[in-house]
Design an enzyme around this catalytic site. Sequence first.
Site, mmCIF file in Angstrom:
data_model
loop_
_atom_site.group_PDB
_atom_site.id
_atom_site.type_symbol
_atom_site.label_atom_id
_atom_site.label_comp_id
_atom_site.label_asym_id
_atom_site.label_seq_id
_atom_site.Cartn_x
_atom_site.Cartn_y
_atom_site.Cartn_z
ATOM 1 N N SER A 134 0.910 -1.386 0.004
ATOM 2 C CA SER A 134 -0.195 0.183 -0.109
ATOM 3 C C SER A 134 0.793 1.257 -0.056
ATOM 4 O O SER A 134 0.337 2.253 -0.184
ATOM 5 C CB SER A 134 -0.874 -0.045 1.265
ATOM 6 O OG SER A 134 -0.639 -0.853 2.348
ATOM 7 N N GLU B 128 -5.691 -1.102 -7.897
ATOM 8 C CA GLU B 128 -4.834 -0.248 -8.267
ATOM 9 C C GLU B 128 -4.003 -1.151 -8.983
ATOM 10 O O GLU B 128 -3.131 -2.100 -8.344
ATOM 11 C CB GLU B 128 -4.434 0.820 -7.608
ATOM 12 C CG GLU B 128 -5.046 1.651 -6.836
ATOM 13 C CD GLU B 128 -4.294 2.608 -5.913
ATOM 14 O OE1 GLU B 128 -4.620 3.930 -6.053
ATOM 15 O OE2 GLU B 128 -3.906 2.101 -4.859
ATOM 16 N N HIS C 52 -2.648 -3.450 -5.901
ATOM 17 C CA HIS C 52 -3.171 -3.081 -4.878
ATOM 18 C C HIS C 52 -4.761 -3.079 -4.589
ATOM 19 O O HIS C 52 -5.474 -2.430 -5.268
ATOM 20 C CB HIS C 52 -2.781 -1.614 -4.618
ATOM 21 C CG HIS C 52 -3.059 -0.967 -3.239
ATOM 22 N ND1 HIS C 52 -3.306 0.132 -2.920
ATOM 23 C CD2 HIS C 52 -3.104 -1.679 -1.900
ATOM 24 C CE1 HIS C 52 -3.514 0.238 -1.613
ATOM 25 N NE2 HIS C 52 -3.248 -0.984 -0.941
ATOM 26 N N ASN D 55 -4.018 6.014 -1.480
ATOM 27 C CA ASN D 55 -3.505 6.137 -0.382
ATOM 28 C C ASN D 55 -3.102 7.391 -0.159
ATOM 29 O O ASN D 55 -2.942 8.140 0.886
ATOM 30 C CB ASN D 55 -2.729 4.962 0.384
ATOM 31 C CG ASN D 55 -3.459 4.051 0.866
ATOM 32 O OD1 ASN D 55 -4.653 4.019 1.256
ATOM 33 N ND2 ASN D 55 -2.821 2.730 0.834
HETATM 34 N N1 3HC Z 1 -17.135 -10.688 2.819
HETATM 35 C C1 3HC Z 1 -18.489 -10.583 2.947
HETATM 36 N N2 3HC Z 1 -19.525 -9.960 3.527
HETATM 37 C C2 3HC Z 1 -18.589 -8.959 4.263
HETATM 38 C C3 3HC Z 1 -17.357 -8.749 4.245
HETATM 39 C C4 3HC Z 1 -16.493 -9.619 3.838
HETATM 40 N N3 3HC Z 1 -15.251 -9.668 3.833
HETATM 41 N N4 3HC Z 1 -17.073 -7.737 4.965
HETATM 42 C C5 3HC Z 1 -18.136 -7.247 5.287
HETATM 43 N N5 3HC Z 1 -19.222 -7.807 4.871
HETATM 44 C C6 3HC Z 1 -20.680 -7.709 5.009
HETATM 45 C C7 3HC Z 1 -21.219 -7.352 6.533
HETATM 46 O O1 3HC Z 1 -21.183 -8.398 7.268
HETATM 47 C C8 3HC Z 1 -22.487 -6.906 6.085
HETATM 48 O O2 3HC Z 1 -23.493 -7.991 6.325
HETATM 49 P P1 3HC Z 1 -24.886 -7.866 6.990
HETATM 50 O O3 3HC Z 1 -25.506 -6.717 6.086
HETATM 51 O O4 3HC Z 1 -25.418 -9.165 6.807
HETATM 52 O O5 3HC Z 1 -24.687 -7.310 8.454
HETATM 53 C C9 3HC Z 1 -22.748 -6.348 4.691
HETATM 54 O O6 3HC Z 1 -21.062 -6.729 4.086
HETATM 55 C C10 3HC Z 1 -22.684 -4.885 4.668
HETATM 56 O O7 3HC Z 1 -22.131 -4.192 5.644
HETATM 57 P P2 3HC Z 1 -22.716 -3.013 6.310
HETATM 58 O O8 3HC Z 1 -23.996 -2.840 6.101
HETATM 59 O O9 3HC Z 1 -22.283 -2.900 7.526
HETATM 60 O O10 3HC Z 1 -22.179 -1.782 5.477
HETATM 61 P P3 3HC Z 1 -22.268 -1.431 3.996
HETATM 62 O O11 3HC Z 1 -23.319 -2.334 3.154
HETATM 63 O O12 3HC Z 1 -22.187 0.009 3.733
HETATM 64 O O13 3HC Z 1 -20.754 -1.822 3.220
HETATM 65 C C11 3HC Z 1 -18.434 -1.702 3.429
HETATM 66 C C12 3HC Z 1 -19.486 -2.272 4.119
HETATM 67 C C13 3HC Z 1 -18.261 -2.006 2.092
HETATM 68 C C14 3HC Z 1 -17.198 -2.187 4.176
HETATM 69 C C15 3HC Z 1 -18.681 -0.138 3.441
HETATM 70 O O14 3HC Z 1 -18.823 0.298 4.755
HETATM 71 C C16 3HC Z 1 -17.232 0.723 2.934
HETATM 72 O O15 3HC Z 1 -17.183 0.661 1.917
HETATM 73 N N6 3HC Z 1 -16.321 1.178 3.872
HETATM 74 C C17 3HC Z 1 -15.420 1.754 3.620
HETATM 75 C C18 3HC Z 1 -14.127 0.662 3.032
HETATM 76 C C19 3HC Z 1 -13.096 1.393 2.846
HETATM 77 O O16 3HC Z 1 -12.875 2.699 2.767
HETATM 78 N N7 3HC Z 1 -11.981 0.539 2.331
HETATM 79 C C20 3HC Z 1 -10.758 0.941 1.927
HETATM 80 C C21 3HC Z 1 -9.645 1.039 3.042
HETATM 81 S S1 3HC Z 1 -8.304 1.505 2.600
HETATM 82 C C22 3HC Z 1 -7.554 0.378 1.882
HETATM 83 O O17 3HC Z 1 -7.983 -0.942 1.927
HETATM 84 C C23 3HC Z 1 -6.154 0.394 1.461
HETATM 85 C C24 3HC Z 1 -5.008 -0.152 2.120
HETATM 86 O O18 3HC Z 1 -3.713 0.025 1.638
HETATM 87 C C25 3HC Z 1 -4.952 0.475 3.603
#
Ligand code: 3HC
Length: 281
Positions: A106, A139, A127, A177
Amino acid sequence: MGSGIAQVAATAGFPTLVRDVGDAVLAKGRSAISRSLDKLAEKGKLDGATRDGALTRLSFTTDLGALRSCDLVIEAVVEDLELKNALWRELDVLCPPATIFASNTSSLTIGEMASATARPDRFVGLHFFNPVPLMPLVEVIRGVTTSPETFDVAMKFARRLGKEPVVSRDRSGFIVNLLLVPYLLDAVRALERGAGSIADIDRGMQLGCGHPMGPFTLLDFVGLDTTARIAEIMFQEYREPRYAPPPLLRRMVTAGMHGRKTGRGFYDYATDPPTPLDPGL
Ligand code: 3HC
């Protein structure tokens, strides 16, 4: 992230070998994949046959040598250049010359890793974003030595996974990032300066900007240790204060408050819903 990447590869039809350092971590990865596939199937996002197919295409090993049978090796170890390069040097000897190496780094650059191998032309960045099975972006990073053929394979592979690739130059933090990390660090600085509470800053960004998670929920999700490490590497590269990890973040990492994975970060995950913690400002 490794388990998420393995899951999407196996779901897309690729026979996938997961290698980790110990049986306990492998078992944890395997059960995370299984839970995630079940959840996606329950929600109708995956049919039962695809879920079962993905599980049969996955195998797990602690033997690094087993990776010599792979056409593409994707590395997702912690953001430590020495550690990554020690691994790449071993893999470079083990794997046939045609095998393509990809890093899910990352914040490190592809060039810093490619140059540790004798195949800098067959080295590329892939990524992924957390949670990998749900986030549509990959990415694809073309290092200065990445060949057009390798880059093409990486783009096609990302699309075969059902992801949307964006192309990034080989600079620390790539595209996402580069923008996301200063934003997360700014949220910590805003908290340090008393701009608002953890819950209100999170709610503000969710409701005011339509972000799915506020910055502190996202920090806990990504991991405070991971974020601090990424920030440190980006700060080394750019020497700009915006990438410097704020003191509060460092203190929390030292205290073992790494976010969801340790049960405590900006929130305490022992309660449902999680309770914002007073970080002792
Ligand atoms: N596999 C399957 N299902 C999953 C899961 C996975 N790995 N992770 C979460 N879920 C499920 C949840 O359990 C939830 O199920 P439920 O409805 O039965 O409770 C469902 O997905 C949906 O979760 P939520 O209702 O809580 O939330 P959303 O529908 O809004 O979506 C999310 C969840 C997609 C994680 C959303 O909150 C999101 O987009 N968050 C931001 C994530 C983000 O910014 N990621 C980037 C991080 S930075 C990065 O990764 C880069 C690195 O270099 C640091």
